[in-house]
Design an enzyme around this catalytic site. Sequence first.
Site, mmCIF file in Angstrom:
data_model
loop_
_atom_site.group_PDB
_atom_site.id
_atom_site.type_symbol
_atom_site.label_atom_id
_atom_site.label_comp_id
_atom_site.label_asym_id
_atom_site.label_seq_id
_atom_site.Cartn_x
_atom_site.Cartn_y
_atom_site.Cartn_z
ATOM 1 N N SER A 166 -79.549 15.528 38.216
ATOM 2 C CA SER A 166 -78.569 16.519 38.251
ATOM 3 C C SER A 166 -78.590 17.594 39.225
ATOM 4 O O SER A 166 -79.788 17.683 39.953
ATOM 5 C CB SER A 166 -78.465 17.144 37.000
HETATM 6 N N1 SAH Z 1 -81.232 14.869 32.714
HETATM 7 C C1 SAH Z 1 -81.561 14.037 33.845
HETATM 8 C C2 SAH Z 1 -80.264 13.227 34.562
HETATM 9 C C3 SAH Z 1 -79.572 12.545 33.778
HETATM 10 S S1 SAH Z 1 -78.497 11.351 34.368
HETATM 11 C C4 SAH Z 1 -82.547 14.834 34.873
HETATM 12 O O1 SAH Z 1 -82.659 15.676 34.875
HETATM 13 O O2 SAH Z 1 -82.807 13.881 35.758
HETATM 14 C C5 SAH Z 1 -77.914 10.626 32.738
HETATM 15 C C6 SAH Z 1 -79.042 9.562 31.838
HETATM 16 O O3 SAH Z 1 -78.237 9.443 30.695
HETATM 17 C C7 SAH Z 1 -79.097 8.472 32.527
HETATM 18 O O4 SAH Z 1 -80.465 8.257 32.889
HETATM 19 C C8 SAH Z 1 -78.533 7.327 31.732
HETATM 20 O O5 SAH Z 1 -79.404 6.123 31.474
HETATM 21 C C9 SAH Z 1 -78.649 8.200 30.299
HETATM 22 N N2 SAH Z 1 -77.940 7.667 29.245
HETATM 23 C C10 SAH Z 1 -76.378 7.061 29.354
HETATM 24 N N3 SAH Z 1 -76.162 6.959 28.126
HETATM 25 C C11 SAH Z 1 -77.298 7.215 27.331
HETATM 26 C C12 SAH Z 1 -77.250 6.779 25.902
HETATM 27 N N4 SAH Z 1 -76.436 6.395 25.208
HETATM 28 N N5 SAH Z 1 -78.444 7.107 25.372
HETATM 29 C C13 SAH Z 1 -79.524 7.632 26.234
HETATM 30 N N6 SAH Z 1 -79.435 7.848 27.360
HETATM 31 C C14 SAH Z 1 -78.212 7.678 28.098
#
Ligand code: SAH
Length: 213
Positions: free
Chosen positions: A61
């Site tokens: 992010s």
């Molecule tokens: N917080 C992260 C950015 C996350 S991007 C950072 O600091 O880098 C969003 C993430 O959510 C992705 O890695 C994706 O795989 C995850 N995601 C999406 N749907 C999900 C679910 N149902 N359960 C767990 N993770 C999920």
Amino acid sequence: MITDAERKMQFLYTLRSKGVTDARVMQAMEEVDRAPFVTGLFSERAYEDTPLPIACGQTISQPSVVGLMTQALKVSARDKVLEIGTGSGYQAAILAKLARRVYTVDRHRRLVIEAKAIFEAHRLHNITAITSDGSFGVPDQAPFDKIIVTAAAEDPPSPLLAQLKIGGIMVLPVGQSDAVQSLIRVRKSETGLDYDELRSVRFVPLLEGLGKD
Ligand code: SAH
């Protein structure tokens, strides 16, 4: 030539100018270097205030959004925090500086393995990273003081609302996955749930089930 130290100074200045004013959050973001969480080609852009691609087609992010979400969560040193969407692990590392204990969940096993290695290398021992579908939360560790979701759902998943303590706060983006979403804050009290809208954001979607890798 601009040095790494100057880049980091600029990074912190940008965070402040975008509204990250909480001293503890700023301190945590100063302590956690973003560079190890950004791999390969994009690592030299680690101190830009922009989201960047990571493995599994996901993104790390935008730092100012990480800061604003963390600030909205009002994390205290006694808190047990749940993050859905480990991704690179950057957000979890910042939470780990502020909270007692952090549980972070991703549906991609590869991302969880890579994030764990970084947590270990940086001695962040109060984070537990788990591969699972985060929409169901982590029932055996519930309830949580704070919950943060870093992928967008149409509505707050009800298991997560159920796993939030009375007096707890949850911050998450809601809205259609490919459109502009709203970052909302949910507070849980004895009498029910209070919602407020913080700003518009754009996150990858919260998907069902586990990822292929
Ligand atoms: N917080 C992260 C950015 C996350 S991007 C950072 O600091 O880098 C969003 C993430 O959510 C992705 O890695 C994706 O795989 C995850 N995601 C999406 N749907 C999900 C679910 N149902 N359960 C767990 N993770 C999920």
